[in-house]
Design an enzyme around this catalytic site. Sequence first.
Site, PDB file in Angstrom:
ATOM      1  CE  LYS A   1       3.510  68.859 -43.955  1.00  0.00           C
ATOM      2  NZ  LYS A   1       3.828  69.957 -43.103  1.00  0.00           N
TER       3      LYS A   1
ATOM      4  CD  GLU B   1      17.744  61.384 -43.389  1.00  0.00           C
ATOM      5  OE1 GLU B   1      17.719  60.688 -42.340  1.00  0.00           O
ATOM      6  OE2 GLU B   1      17.946  62.600 -43.401  1.00  0.00           O
TER       7      GLU B   1
ATOM      8  CB  CYS C   1      18.351  61.980 -38.628  1.00  0.00           C
ATOM      9  SG  CYS C   1      19.285  62.804 -39.909  1.00  0.00           S
TER      10      CYS C   1
ATOM     11  CD  GLU D   1      15.617  59.706 -34.154  1.00  0.00           C
ATOM     12  OE1 GLU D   1      14.465  59.565 -34.596  1.00  0.00           O
ATOM     13  OE2 GLU D   1      16.575  60.111 -34.837  1.00  0.00           O
TER      14      GLU D   1
HETATM   15  P1  ADP Z   1       9.439  65.215 -36.766  1.00  0.00           P
HETATM   16  O1  ADP Z   1       9.096  66.646 -36.981  1.00  0.00           O
HETATM   17  O2  ADP Z   1       9.587  64.793 -35.352  1.00  0.00           O
HETATM   18  O3  ADP Z   1      10.486  64.690 -37.666  1.00  0.00           O
HETATM   19  P2  ADP Z   1       7.354  64.055 -38.327  1.00  0.00           P
HETATM   20  O4  ADP Z   1       8.080  62.927 -38.897  1.00  0.00           O
HETATM   21  O5  ADP Z   1       5.951  63.803 -37.894  1.00  0.00           O
HETATM   22  O6  ADP Z   1       8.046  64.562 -37.047  1.00  0.00           O
HETATM   23  O7  ADP Z   1       7.367  65.297 -39.303  1.00  0.00           O
HETATM   24  C1  ADP Z   1       8.123  65.422 -40.467  1.00  0.00           C
HETATM   25  C2  ADP Z   1       7.271  66.022 -41.555  1.00  0.00           C
HETATM   26  O8  ADP Z   1       6.226  65.097 -41.867  1.00  0.00           O
HETATM   27  C3  ADP Z   1       6.571  67.335 -41.187  1.00  0.00           C
HETATM   28  O9  ADP Z   1       6.587  68.188 -42.326  1.00  0.00           O
HETATM   29  C4  ADP Z   1       5.175  66.874 -40.865  1.00  0.00           C
HETATM   30  O10 ADP Z   1       4.204  67.878 -41.040  1.00  0.00           O
HETATM   31  C5  ADP Z   1       4.975  65.773 -41.873  1.00  0.00           C
HETATM   32  N1  ADP Z   1       3.914  64.823 -41.534  1.00  0.00           N
HETATM   33  C6  ADP Z   1       3.468  64.465 -40.306  1.00  0.00           C
HETATM   34  N2  ADP Z   1       2.475  63.558 -40.392  1.00  0.00           N
HETATM   35  C7  ADP Z   1       2.277  63.315 -41.720  1.00  0.00           C
HETATM   36  C8  ADP Z   1       1.387  62.478 -42.471  1.00  0.00           C
HETATM   37  N3  ADP Z   1       0.504  61.698 -41.895  1.00  0.00           N
HETATM   38  N4  ADP Z   1       1.488  62.502 -43.822  1.00  0.00           N
HETATM   39  C9  ADP Z   1       2.389  63.273 -44.430  1.00  0.00           C
HETATM   40  N5  ADP Z   1       3.233  64.092 -43.782  1.00  0.00           N
HETATM   41  C10 ADP Z   1       3.193  64.128 -42.447  1.00  0.00           C
END
Ligand code: ADP
Length: 482
Positions: A175, A250, A284, A385
């Site tokens: 995903k 990570e 990161c 961050e």
């Molecule tokens: P950033 O893009 O700032 O790193 P996130 O950590 O929210 O922000 O996003 C990283 C990934 O995690 C994206 O693919 C996002 O769609 C996914 N994501 C966001 N919220 C969830 C959730 N509740 N469960 C699983 N995946 C998520």
Amino acid sequence: MKRYQLRIAGQWVDPAGGAWFESQNPFTGEAWAEIPRCDARDVDRAVQAAHAALTGGPWAEMTASQRGLLLHRLGDLVARDARKLAATEVRDNGKLIAEMQGQLNYVPHWYYYFGGLADKIEGAALPLDKKGYFAFTRKEPVGVVAAITPWNSPLLLAAWKLAPALAAGCTVVLKPSEFTSASTLEFVELFDEAGFPPGVVNVVTGLGKDVGSPLVEHPLVRKVSFTGSDATGRMINEQAARQFKHASMELGGKSPNIVFDDADLEQAVFGAVSGIFAATGQTCIAGSRLLVQDGIHDEVVERLVALAKTARMGDPMSMETQVGPVTTPPQYRKILDYIEVAKNDGAKLLLGGGPATRPECGKGWFVEPTIFGEVKNDMRIAQEEVFGPVLSIIRFRDEADAIRIANDVRFGLAAAVWTRDIGRAIRMSEKLQAGTVWVNTYRAVSYMAPFGGYKDSGLGRENGQEAIREYLQNKTVWINSG
Ligand code: ADP
């Protein structure tokens, strides 16, 4: 506008709900692609396909050497399409074309390296304290993997997960971030061309809560491999733990870049600038805290500001550009908010400090490279961050002071030390609480070198031989030999 489809079980399919959302170009602010808006039904379909491929059919029957060969072929195909895939990524995340091309040219090595490791996964014959028994261990794939990636380097970070997972014999539902899904949807086609059986790698797209969450919760998923923010990682890790799923996380960082009096200052200043302003600070491993020893503090600050001032901003598709736009509007607002927080907390603004309004920035989401001096380590700008082009400079007295400041943060992803004293470099590398320590360099990363966080920066390791263990589970077999 280009409309993408999902890839599930080797087929291009529409999302169950028949809905798409738009992906925007951060430089022009315009929508350029339509991405499938999936829900739990699509997730179930993809996980079922991955589970079917794991438990029967050609992938399950394949030898490890054959898997390795497929990974090699995949690497060749990524190399062939690197330019095209890099251009798609720039359209979505606004990073510099030179950087993304460099990244995509490097990505094939993950598939070659882990392809090579696939048939070197060995169990052991066990010494026993019982007569008449023989026992050995086998390393088996951990199961269906949910791989969740962020928007800053979609295909590089997907490779960090896919290459070891597939080498181990797992199957994957990937995903990508809702902000940058297009390159992953283009890339996934290469699996068929390389000869991977259907269902081994499937892609679902959409929002975290609609897609990521049901994916993590799906009972047939046995391992979650996530790269993203620590807030989301914490939530996902808790969800995974409730079903005793394996998890690699990570997450974020607030990495200290530490310059001692005896450093090669030119090298250190260059490292500090690229440490924070490369990728517009959206990595990161960004060196967002610059710790400078008293004796050279003023000189370093002066040189740093002078160098950062020359950064050319503009179109990320131009090879001349050095600082591009920020990837998403929420990220843009968050960075500007942090700049205000730092000003209000008493940090001294030395450069930038707001949106970039230079003509070459057009309508894009640009933030001026920003430097704060006289930062105290307990200020929010030094603890949280930002994920943007904002540097905090903190003074220190001696080694002990540097260690105390560097470690006084809840993250521990990376750290760097600039010194000509080898003894000091070794002492510092021992005491810094970080998964990676660089000496007289910044940002070096390779498929061969383990990477991951201490403390709130994550769990598990990606890259290097350790990474493959994250996708394996151990089975002990006892035989009564009479
Ligand atoms: P950033 O893009 O700032 O790193 P996130 O950590 O929210 O922000 O996003 C990283 C990934 O995690 C994206 O693919 C996002 O769609 C996914 N994501 C966001 N919220 C969830 C959730 N509740 N469960 C699983 N995946 C998520």
